[in-house]
Write an enzyme that holds these catalytic residues in place. Structure first.
Site, PDB file in Angstrom:
ATOM      1  N   HIS A 140       5.528  15.298   8.387  1.00 51.83           N
ATOM      2  CA  HIS A 140       4.720  16.285   9.128  1.00 51.83           C
ATOM      3  C   HIS A 140       5.519  16.861  10.289  1.00 51.83           C
ATOM      4  O   HIS A 140       5.541  18.070  10.514  1.00 51.83           O
ATOM      5  CB  HIS A 140       3.483  15.606   9.735  1.00 51.83           C
ATOM      6  CG  HIS A 140       2.517  15.052   8.758  1.00 51.83           C
ATOM      7  ND1 HIS A 140       1.853  13.850   8.963  1.00 51.83           N
ATOM      8  CD2 HIS A 140       2.064  15.507   7.567  1.00 51.83           C
ATOM      9  CE1 HIS A 140       1.052  13.604   7.971  1.00 51.83           C
ATOM     10  NE2 HIS A 140       1.143  14.597   7.111  1.00 51.83           N
ATOM     11  N   LYS A 170     -14.916  10.848   5.929  1.00 51.75           N
ATOM     12  CA  LYS A 170     -13.854   9.854   5.753  1.00 51.75           C
ATOM     13  C   LYS A 170     -13.519   9.183   7.087  1.00 51.75           C
ATOM     14  O   LYS A 170     -13.089   9.850   8.025  1.00 51.75           O
ATOM     15  CB  LYS A 170     -12.584  10.547   5.208  1.00 51.75           C
ATOM     16  CG  LYS A 170     -12.118  10.010   3.847  1.00 51.75           C
ATOM     17  CD  LYS A 170     -11.019  10.877   3.271  1.00 51.75           C
ATOM     18  CE  LYS A 170      -9.644  10.305   3.619  1.00 51.75           C
ATOM     19  NZ  LYS A 170      -8.557  11.200   3.165  1.00 51.75           N
ATOM     20  N   ARG A 225       5.823  19.211  -0.835  1.00 53.41           N
ATOM     21  CA  ARG A 225       6.712  18.083  -1.139  1.00 53.41           C
ATOM     22  C   ARG A 225       7.220  18.128  -2.571  1.00 53.41           C
ATOM     23  O   ARG A 225       8.336  17.724  -2.867  1.00 53.41           O
ATOM     24  CB  ARG A 225       5.948  16.761  -0.926  1.00 53.41           C
ATOM     25  CG  ARG A 225       5.481  16.519   0.490  1.00 53.41           C
ATOM     26  CD  ARG A 225       4.512  15.371   0.539  1.00 53.41           C
ATOM     27  NE  ARG A 225       3.362  15.632  -0.317  1.00 53.41           N
ATOM     28  CZ  ARG A 225       2.350  14.777  -0.453  1.00 53.41           C
ATOM     29  NH1 ARG A 225       2.365  13.617   0.198  1.00 53.41           N
ATOM     30  NH2 ARG A 225       1.323  15.070  -1.228  1.00 53.41           N
ATOM     31  N   SER A 234       0.584  10.175   4.725  1.00 55.08           N
ATOM     32  CA  SER A 234      -0.050   9.271   5.698  1.00 55.08           C
ATOM     33  C   SER A 234      -0.649   8.065   4.983  1.00 55.08           C
ATOM     34  O   SER A 234      -0.505   6.923   5.433  1.00 55.08           O
ATOM     35  CB  SER A 234      -1.167  10.007   6.456  1.00 55.08           C
ATOM     36  OG  SER A 234      -0.655  11.109   7.146  1.00 55.08           O
TER      37      SER A 234
HETATM   38  O1  LIG Z   1      -2.026  15.467   7.321  1.00 52.55           O
HETATM   39  C1  LIG Z   1      -2.363  16.031   6.272  1.00 52.55           C
HETATM   40  O2  LIG Z   1      -3.415  15.783   5.652  1.00 52.55           O
HETATM   41  C2  LIG Z   1      -1.451  17.123   5.719  1.00 52.55           C
HETATM   42  C3  LIG Z   1      -1.668  17.547   4.403  1.00 52.55           C
HETATM   43  C4  LIG Z   1      -0.858  18.541   3.865  1.00 52.55           C
HETATM   44  C5  LIG Z   1       0.144  19.116   4.649  1.00 52.55           C
HETATM   45  N1  LIG Z   1       1.050  20.109   4.391  1.00 52.55           N
HETATM   46  N2  LIG Z   1       1.821  20.336   5.481  1.00 52.55           N
HETATM   47  C6  LIG Z   1       1.423  19.494   6.435  1.00 52.55           C
HETATM   48 BR1  LIG Z   1       2.212  19.453   8.133  1.00 52.55          BR
HETATM   49  C7  LIG Z   1       0.346  18.695   5.974  1.00 52.55           C
HETATM   50  C8  LIG Z   1      -0.466  17.693   6.526  1.00 52.55           C
HETATM   51  O1  LIG Z   2       0.612  13.196   4.605  1.00 52.17           O
HETATM   52  C1  LIG Z   2       0.108  13.808   3.648  1.00 52.17           C
HETATM   53  O2  LIG Z   2      -0.931  13.449   3.041  1.00 52.17           O
HETATM   54  C2  LIG Z   2       0.794  15.092   3.169  1.00 52.17           C
HETATM   55  C3  LIG Z   2       0.269  15.751   2.041  1.00 52.17           C
HETATM   56  C4  LIG Z   2       0.876  16.912   1.568  1.00 52.17           C
HETATM   57  C5  LIG Z   2       2.004  17.409   2.235  1.00 52.17           C
HETATM   58  N1  LIG Z   2       2.795  18.500   2.012  1.00 52.17           N
HETATM   59  N2  LIG Z   2       3.785  18.552   2.940  1.00 52.17           N
HETATM   60  C6  LIG Z   2       3.629  17.513   3.749  1.00 52.17           C
HETATM   61 BR1  LIG Z   2       4.756  17.201   5.207  1.00 52.17          BR
HETATM   62  C7  LIG Z   2       2.521  16.739   3.356  1.00 52.17           C
HETATM   63  C8  LIG Z   2       1.928  15.570   3.829  1.00 52.17           C
END
Ligand SMILES: O=C(O)c1ccc2[nH]nc(Br)c2c1
Ligand SMILES: O=C(O)c1ccc2[nH]nc(Br)c2c1
Length: 159
Positions: free
Chosen positions: A17, A41, A90, A127
């Protein structure tokens, strides 16, 4: 003033993040980190704890504002005159859902979504995986910022 928002639950913020937020902070004058309140949640960290940790690890960027929000992200954007959402990608598996959300948000409000390919080092990171590993005593010290590691250890007494 060119603004962007990085939305998420950040329960807790990871190095993946932080990498996205850092890169967004170099592209925009001001970056909002919008911490989603999800009543359904119960997270490991409270919203206040998540916000405090994000503020701590992003303060050096000088142009990041951290706020909680609930409801529609596009309303958050409209209220703060934010035309762009920045999200990390990702892997291909992220894209399906993210594309749907981006198209919905653009259709609802004209807000654009910009995707940043995550640093390959963090492609596997989330996370939930960090919490899972930490609670069983795994070493996550290279996956989260130092203040998050300390808070995880306090909360889980391990990791
Ligand atoms: O913390 C999350 O749920 C989450 C999800 C998806 C995410 N994409 N990019 C970021 Br920064 C990000 C953070
Ligand atoms: O932490 C997550 O759940 C999460 C999900 C989706 C995500 N896309 N890019 C990031 Br950085 C990211 C983080």
């Amino acid at each position: 003033m060119r603004r962007a928002v990085c939305p998420g639950s950040f329960d807790p913020i990871t190095n993946g993040h932080l990498d996205i937020i850092a890169r967004a902070s170099r592209l925009y004058d001001e970056v909002y980190v919008a911490v989603m309140i999800n009543k359904a949640k119960q997270g490991l960290f409270t919203i206040e704890e998540r916000i405090a940790l994000i503020e701590q690890v992003t303060s050096e960027f000088g142009n990041v504002r951290v706020e909680a929000f609930h409801g529609l992200l596009v309303d958050f954007c409209k209220q703060r005159d934010i035309p762009a959402i920045v999200k990390g990608l990702r892997a291909v598996s992220d894209f399906d859902y993210e594309l749907q959300m981006a198209q919905m948000n653009n259709g609802l409000s004209g807000v654009e979504t910009l995707f940043v390919p995550t640093n390959p080092t963090y492609s596997f990171l989330s996370s939930s995986l960090v919490k899972e590993v930490a609670q069983w005593g795994g070493d996550v010290s290279h996956l989260v910022p130092e203040p998050v590691l300390r808070s995880l250890r306090e909360k889980l007494g391990r990791g």
